[in-house]
Scaffold this motif. Structure first.
Motif, PDB file in Angstrom:
ATOM      1  N   ALA A 304      -1.100   8.348  -2.583  1.00 46.89           N
ATOM      2  CA  ALA A 304       0.409   7.999  -2.949  1.00 46.89           C
ATOM      3  C   ALA A 304       1.530   9.210  -2.886  1.00 46.89           C
ATOM      4  O   ALA A 304       2.284   9.160  -2.183  1.00 46.89           O
ATOM      5  N   GLU A 305       0.768  10.302  -3.341  1.00 43.17           N
ATOM      6  CA  GLU A 305       1.840  11.674  -3.153  1.00 43.17           C
ATOM      7  C   GLU A 305       1.754  11.879  -1.885  1.00 43.17           C
ATOM      8  O   GLU A 305       2.974  12.379  -1.587  1.00 43.17           O
ATOM      9  N   ALA A 306       0.767  11.854  -1.245  1.00 46.33           N
ATOM     10  CA  ALA A 306       0.940  12.437   0.313  1.00 46.33           C
ATOM     11  C   ALA A 306       1.792  11.793   0.995  1.00 46.33           C
ATOM     12  O   ALA A 306       2.509  12.112   2.042  1.00 46.33           O
ATOM     13  N   ARG A 307       1.679  10.277   1.024  1.00 48.97           N
ATOM     14  CA  ARG A 307       2.747   9.415   1.521  1.00 48.97           C
ATOM     15  C   ARG A 307       4.246   9.893   1.259  1.00 48.97           C
ATOM     16  O   ARG A 307       5.152   9.734   2.146  1.00 48.97           O
ATOM     17  N   LEU A 308       4.325  10.053   0.154  1.00 48.98           N
ATOM     18  CA  LEU A 308       5.870  10.403  -0.526  1.00 48.98           C
ATOM     19  C   LEU A 308       6.132  11.907   0.097  1.00 48.98           C
ATOM     20  O   LEU A 308       7.416  12.025   0.638  1.00 48.98           O
ATOM     21  N   ALA A 309       5.271  12.699   0.232  1.00 47.97           N
ATOM     22  CA  ALA A 309       5.352  13.985   0.741  1.00 47.97           C
ATOM     23  C   ALA A 309       5.786  13.955   2.262  1.00 47.97           C
ATOM     24  O   ALA A 309       6.889  14.568   3.008  1.00 47.97           O
ATOM     25  N   SER A 310       4.970  13.137   2.992  1.00 46.08           N
ATOM     26  CA  SER A 310       5.394  12.786   4.237  1.00 46.08           C
ATOM     27  C   SER A 310       6.672  12.396   4.735  1.00 46.08           C
ATOM     28  O   SER A 310       7.665  12.715   5.606  1.00 46.08           O
ATOM     29  N   ALA A 311       6.954  11.131   3.892  1.00 47.44           N
ATOM     30  CA  ALA A 311       8.230  10.657   4.056  1.00 47.44           C
ATOM     31  C   ALA A 311       9.566  11.925   3.609  1.00 47.44           C
ATOM     32  O   ALA A 311      10.460  11.451   4.411  1.00 47.44           O
ATOM     33  N   LEU A 312       9.219  12.596   2.544  1.00 46.50           N
ATOM     34  CA  LEU A 312      10.370  13.373   2.310  1.00 46.50           C
ATOM     35  C   LEU A 312      10.601  14.602   3.550  1.00 46.50           C
ATOM     36  O   LEU A 312      11.549  14.795   3.666  1.00 46.50           O
ATOM     37  N   SER A 313       9.375  14.759   4.107  1.00 49.65           N
ATOM     38  CA  SER A 313       9.219  15.882   5.039  1.00 49.65           C
ATOM     39  C   SER A 313      10.099  15.230   6.415  1.00 49.65           C
ATOM     40  O   SER A 313      10.728  16.201   6.986  1.00 49.65           O
ATOM     41  N   ARG A 314      10.229  14.051   6.458  1.00 48.76           N
ATOM     42  CA  ARG A 314      11.074  13.443   7.658  1.00 48.76           C
ATOM     43  C   ARG A 314      12.514  13.342   7.379  1.00 48.76           C
ATOM     44  O   ARG A 314      13.303  13.051   8.175  1.00 48.76           O
ATOM     45  N   GLY A 315      12.920  13.991   5.944  1.00 42.55           N
ATOM     46  CA  GLY A 315      14.428  13.893   5.811  1.00 42.55           C
ATOM     47  C   GLY A 315      14.883  12.843   5.009  1.00 42.55           C
ATOM     48  O   GLY A 315      16.199  12.693   4.928  1.00 42.55           O
ATOM     49  N   LEU A 316      14.062  11.787   4.396  1.00 48.12           N
ATOM     50  CA  LEU A 316      14.581  10.599   3.732  1.00 48.12           C
ATOM     51  C   LEU A 316      14.797  11.325   2.390  1.00 48.12           C
ATOM     52  O   LEU A 316      14.302  12.181   1.654  1.00 48.12           O
ATOM     53  N   ALA A 317      15.829  10.350   1.896  1.00 46.73           N
ATOM     54  CA  ALA A 317      16.112  10.755   0.476  1.00 46.73           C
ATOM     55  C   ALA A 317      15.056  10.113  -0.359  1.00 46.73           C
ATOM     56  O   ALA A 317      14.233   9.187   0.030  1.00 46.73           O
TER      57      ALA A 317
END
Length: 364
Positions: A304-317
């Motif tokens: 779950a943490e990895a999915r969130l980190a990946s999303a944030l790395s794409r520039g998402l708020a």
């Protein structure tokens, strides 16, 4: 048995004849039929080791050039590996699974169905595939099966790094092992005393420094805090379980990942009584290195943490990243705090810079 499995995983990294027993236990804790480890390197043919039931299948697959023919294997290199164990039916297209007759024609008669696997991409460019085979009668894994496997994944990742460098050959002693690993490395005692260090690590004055009483520290203060906590954890003095430490890029030096590998059992003897192996890796440009999965998978993040980190790395708020991960913003903030702690960052901008720096390197 699962409590002692991490130590056995690390031991097998240096004594590969122990892998079948470790893989058998990995199979048992996940209620599977068999398990295997396959090491991929874009400069050489894959190497593998497996439990008795599935070993003949892999040998036949290898003899028939299955690595080159299998659509599954080709997809493995073209799709971004998730930072967790996945069930093959939830990951690969159905037609790709159905067309893999080199595998199916040999596993179905054994009562084997699908696979649960994890593709661990190394900063050095190689990839390790840890895979468990499911019984046909118990094909879909339970949430508990997946949870147990994912709890072991960070240990498998670090052991896989050593295994890929040694090429599934036994380390004979401290000197030969450190030469074969081919990475900056040092061996520490249980008190943190440096017992041996190779020339590659000694040359990294901008990353490592010696401290009082012959100890080792990381030059960056925030990274050193995580490093010292990890040393204490390996020594049993702390509950902190993170053992892969990020060191931010500096001038013309790329980001570094410092891994701490506990040396127990036979590994302790190989390294002349050493208790901790410290290995430093820089991200290497390679067709096998996806990003940001690379960092997410190596810093002990939960799926779950990895999915969130990946999303944030794409520039998402954070709000949008949380929504995309099907969690609340409050839960997202909790995950983000954990990600900060595990990656040595304190703000979202720092985390983004760390992930993006690896993404740039992987494209070169």
């Amino acid at each position: 048995m699962i409590a002692s499995l991490p130590d056995r995983i690390y031991e097998a990294a240096f004594v590969p004849e122990l892998w079948p027993g470790v893989l058998e236990e990995l199979s048992n804790v996940s209620n599977s039929a068999a398990a295997s480890l396959v090491l991929f390197d874009d400069r050489a043919s894959p190497k593998f080791i497996a439990t008795d039931l599935i070993a003949p299948v892999l040998e036949a697959f290898d003899s028939a050039n299955g690595w080159q023919k299998s659509e599954e294997v080709q997809l493995l290199f073209s799709m971004t590996p998730p930072s967790a164990f996945v069930y093959d039916a939830d990951y690969f297209p159905p037609e790709a699974l159905a067309s893999n007759h080199l595998r199916l024609d040999r596993t179905r008669p054994l009562g084997i169905g699908g696979q649960v696997g994890s593709f661990v991409v190394m900063p050095t460019g190689e990839m390790a595939l840890f895979s468990t085979e499911r019984w046909l009668e118990n094909n879909r894994p339970t949430a508990e099966d997946m949870e147990r496997l994912n709890a072991l994944r960070p240990h498998l990742a670090r052991a896989g790094l050593i295994a890929t460098r040694l090429g599934l050959e036994r380390a004979k002693d401290t000197v030969s092992a450190m030469e074969r690993i081919g990475l900056p490395a040092a061996v520490l005692s249980s008190t943190g005393l440096v017992l041996a260090a190779n020339a590659m690590l000694e040359a990294m004055a901008s990353v490592f420094r010696t401290v009082a009483f012959g100890g080792l520290a990381v030059g960056d203060a925030q990274s050193d805090l995580l490093f010292q906590q990890a040393v204490d954890s390996v020594r049993g003095r702390s509950a902190v379980s993170v053992r892969s430490i990020p060191v931010a890029a500096q001038d013309d030096r790329p980001p570094i990942i410092v891994h701490l590998v506990p040396l127990h059992r036979s590994a302790h003897d190989i390294f002349s009584g050493g208790d901790i192996l410290v290995v430093a890796t820089a991200v290497k440009a390679s067709s096998m290195v996806p990003s940001p999965t690379l960092l997410a998978g190596l810093f002990d993040l939960t799926p779950a943490e990895a999915r969130l980190a990946s999303a944030l790395s794409r520039g998402l708020a954070l709000k949008d990243a949380a929504a995309g991960s099907n969690i609340t913003v409050k839960t997202g903030r909790t995950y983000l705090e954990r990600i900060f702690a595990k990656t040595g960052t304190r703000r979202q901008s720092q985390l983004l810079a760390l992930l993006k720096s690896t993404e740039v390197l992987s494209r070169r």
